[in-house]
Design a protein around this motif. Sequence first.
Motif, PDB file in Angstrom:
ATOM      1  N   GLU A  89      -3.585   2.477  -9.219  1.00 19.33           N
ATOM      2  CA  GLU A  89      -4.811   2.680  -8.438  1.00 19.33           C
ATOM      3  C   GLU A  89      -5.450   1.347  -8.070  1.00 19.33           C
ATOM      4  O   GLU A  89      -5.929   1.159  -6.943  1.00 19.33           O
TER       5      GLU A  89
ATOM      6  N   TYR B  69      -3.329  -0.263  -5.408  1.00 22.06           N
ATOM      7  CA  TYR B  69      -3.529   0.455  -4.141  1.00 22.06           C
ATOM      8  C   TYR B  69      -4.852   0.049  -3.509  1.00 22.06           C
ATOM      9  O   TYR B  69      -4.942  -0.133  -2.280  1.00 22.06           O
TER      10      TYR B  69
ATOM     11  N   ARG C 264       0.836  -1.208   0.000  1.00 21.44           N
ATOM     12  CA  ARG C 264       0.000   0.000   0.000  1.00 21.44           C
ATOM     13  C   ARG C 264       0.872   1.260   0.000  1.00 21.44           C
ATOM     14  O   ARG C 264       0.585   2.236  -0.696  1.00 21.44           O
TER      15      ARG C 264
ATOM     16  N   SER D 178      -5.272  -1.738   0.027  1.00 21.30           N
ATOM     17  CA  SER D 178      -6.116  -1.112   1.045  1.00 21.30           C
ATOM     18  C   SER D 178      -7.143  -2.101   1.570  1.00 21.30           C
ATOM     19  O   SER D 178      -7.384  -2.187   2.781  1.00 21.30           O
TER      20      SER D 178
ATOM     21  N   TYR E 274       2.423   1.690  -3.550  1.00 23.45           N
ATOM     22  CA  TYR E 274       1.443   2.180  -4.525  1.00 23.45           C
ATOM     23  C   TYR E 274       1.095   3.648  -4.260  1.00 23.45           C
ATOM     24  O   TYR E 274       0.933   4.434  -5.197  1.00 23.45           O
ATOM     25  N   ALA E 275       0.973   4.017  -2.992  1.00 23.72           N
ATOM     26  CA  ALA E 275       0.657   5.408  -2.652  1.00 23.72           C
ATOM     27  C   ALA E 275       1.769   6.341  -3.127  1.00 23.72           C
ATOM     28  O   ALA E 275       1.502   7.440  -3.635  1.00 23.72           O
TER      29      ALA E 275
END
Length: 442
Positions: free
Chosen positions: A131, A134, A108, A138, A111-112
């Motif tokens: 996205e 992510y 996470r 999440s 990806y962020a």
Amino acid sequence: MSVVGLHHQGVLVTGQDLVGQRIKTIRRQRGLSQAQLAHPELSDSYVSLIESGKRTPTAAVLELLAAKLECSLTYLINGVTAEQMQDLELGLRYAALALDNGEVAEARRRYAELLGDGSLAGLASLRQQAEYGYALASEACGELDEAITVLSRLSESSGETLPPDQAVAVAVALSRCYRERGDLGPAVRVGEEMLLGLRRPAWNDDLVELGATLLGAYIVRGDLLRARQFAAELLAAAEMLGTPRATVAACWNAAVVAEQTGRGEEALALTERALAVQSENGEPRNLARLRLSYAILLLRVRPEQAEACRDLFLRVERELAESSASTVDTARCAVELAKAEIVLGDPAKAVAYASRGRDLLDERARTLRLDAHLVIGNALLRLSRSEEAAAELAKVEELLAHVPSSRRAAEGWLTAAKALEQLDDGEATEAAYHRALASAGL
């Protein structure tokens, strides 16, 4: 395929305004007029139209302009250098690897960071990958609201249509997240809009997986008649396709429907078929998870085989430890192993296993934590440790109070009521039975 490769298939597909702006900027930096850039292959009016975004250049024209401007084609198309593109693609691979290995918090974070990099702004395909990854990370971290927000944006995005297989993958994840959050209406709607609409697509592996997710939502909602009908349709689709992925997905979820509708032996047969296919074609984590589902089902349908079930749970525990399993998978195995120990008459071991599973979970894994507390409470009752059992059951009631009405919630309240009955807590027992009826819509 890389984004650059996609743009070489004839015509630039998106971002022509940005491409034109980049051509104009670099031309001016080089001190060239439009006529000088165009001569002799192109007209200056054509270059002007490209720079203003009124014409979409072909791949051949882009290559010509990149050579004249002495810049890379990658930069002209995407606004990043070839080195930056390599870094972004490498970053996506590392994030995906972390997710596959069960390192969900690390995935996470990665990806962020990618999404926070402005270089992805003009790279629709890579940004969509980031996205989606992510959102999955999440979800795995228990951040369902965040996952749903990102997946909904991907699903509804206009002007950047997802390829069919990616659109189905997004729908699968979105339906699953809604279901896990208890929003069964949206969970069903997402699946039905793609599978049962006027322009219903032909079955393929991706759509069978989406169908299996939709089937799970029907089950949790308690719509068992519809679930049974749809399970038969999924099995027929898998039979027609004849692929391992479709067979496992359809059989695995149809088995849940069969067990929920009182057809335990049929459920076992379906799970055994899925397990046989997965053993030949599947990766270790999913094979372990399917074997765990089989052991859970076997214990419910044939409790007299509890010893064999315990051996299966112990095998799954080892397989999960050797794979990229998440802590949720490991915790579920421990809680189910505790149930086998209760059937085998060893409540002390049951308390130990269930407590270990509970301690692996954080506040976001509410459903599994609830199950762990129930198992611990029942095991403590068998050990005549009433005060400790009452404390566990109080936690069960607290967790159930936040679970939306559903078949799953009704089962939880009913199990809690039976345990509270053993504590001679008449008021709490009656309240739990009433909540069970209310959750079942009665």
